[in-house]
Write an enzyme that holds these catalytic residues in place. Structure first.
Site, PDB file in Angstrom:
ATOM      1  N   GLU A  13      49.338 -91.525 -35.343  1.00  0.00           N
ATOM      2  CA  GLU A  13      50.312 -90.529 -35.782  1.00  0.00           C
ATOM      3  C   GLU A  13      50.465 -90.507 -37.298  1.00  0.00           C
ATOM      4  OE1 GLU A  13      52.074 -92.264 -31.862  1.00  0.00           O
ATOM      5  OE2 GLU A  13      50.804 -92.969 -33.505  1.00  0.00           O
ATOM      6  N   CYS A  53      56.382 -94.502 -35.595  1.00  0.00           N
ATOM      7  CA  CYS A  53      55.775 -93.173 -35.528  1.00  0.00           C
ATOM      8  C   CYS A  53      56.785 -92.104 -35.133  1.00  0.00           C
ATOM      9  CB  CYS A  53      54.577 -93.199 -34.589  1.00  0.00           C
ATOM     10  SG  CYS A  53      53.248 -94.237 -35.256  1.00  0.00           S
ATOM     11  N   HIS A  87      48.775 -96.164 -37.722  1.00  0.00           N
ATOM     12  CA  HIS A  87      48.712 -95.689 -36.346  1.00  0.00           C
ATOM     13  C   HIS A  87      48.146 -94.271 -36.357  1.00  0.00           C
ATOM     14  CE1 HIS A  87      52.014 -98.476 -34.497  1.00  0.00           C
ATOM     15  NE2 HIS A  87      51.233 -99.131 -35.339  1.00  0.00           N
ATOM     16  N   CYS A 107      55.623 -95.045 -31.016  1.00  0.00           N
ATOM     17  CA  CYS A 107      56.434 -96.248 -31.238  1.00  0.00           C
ATOM     18  C   CYS A 107      57.596 -95.887 -32.170  1.00  0.00           C
ATOM     19  CB  CYS A 107      55.551 -97.332 -31.861  1.00  0.00           C
ATOM     20  SG  CYS A 107      55.106 -96.988 -33.587  1.00  0.00           S
TER      21      CYS A 107
END
Length: 151
Positions: free
Chosen positions: A54, A85, A52, A82
């Protein structure tokens, strides 16, 4: 630079993700007013669910600093993190998380759950959202609109 300027950089990263047919989420890590890391989703590119935006920038910042301690770093991201993250922010001790749009399906800062407020964790990043939320939401809507076009 201010919060909006950093979020614009994260949106530039989201545009790069869109161009690569990745879900358009971008992120930037800032330390003492300097951009330390920039990145975007790479799940399709890497064929891995953990890349992701992040985690991409957290990994880059850690490598640049030679430590996993990011206590003096702030994360700007176009979508509310999420659970994975948000956990990465806690584990790397990010000081502050600033996000654009809320994530009604997975947001783990405030929308679905409030991971940063759980007393059991040993670190609690500051967080707030809504920075350029319309622009951050618009790029996601546009991306998913292209995915749902009739054939």
């Amino acid at each position: 630079m201010n919060e909006k300027d950093y979020m614009k950089l994260a949106l530039e990263e989201a545009q790069l993700a869109f161009a690569q047919d990745e879900v358009p989420i971008g992120a930037v890590i800032v330390q003492n007013g300097k951009v330390l890391a920039r990145g975007h989703n790479l799940r399709e590119t890497t064929k891995s669910g953990i890349w992701h935006a992040e985690t991409v920038v957290i990994d880059e910042a850690c490598r640049k600093l030679g430590t996993w301690h990011l206590e003096d770093c702030d994360l700007y991201v176009t979508l509310e993190p999420c659970p994975m993250c948000a956990g990465a922010c806690i584990q790397s001790r990010i000081r502050k998380v600033i996000y654009g749009a809320r994530d009604p399906k997975g947001g783990s800062v405030i929308t679905v759950q409030r991971m940063f407020q759980k007393k059991a964790y040993n670190h609690h990043p500051e967080a707030h959202g809504g920075v350029m939320k319309e622009e951050c939401a618009a790029i996601l809507k546009e991306y998913f609109k292209t995915k749902r076009k009739p054939k």
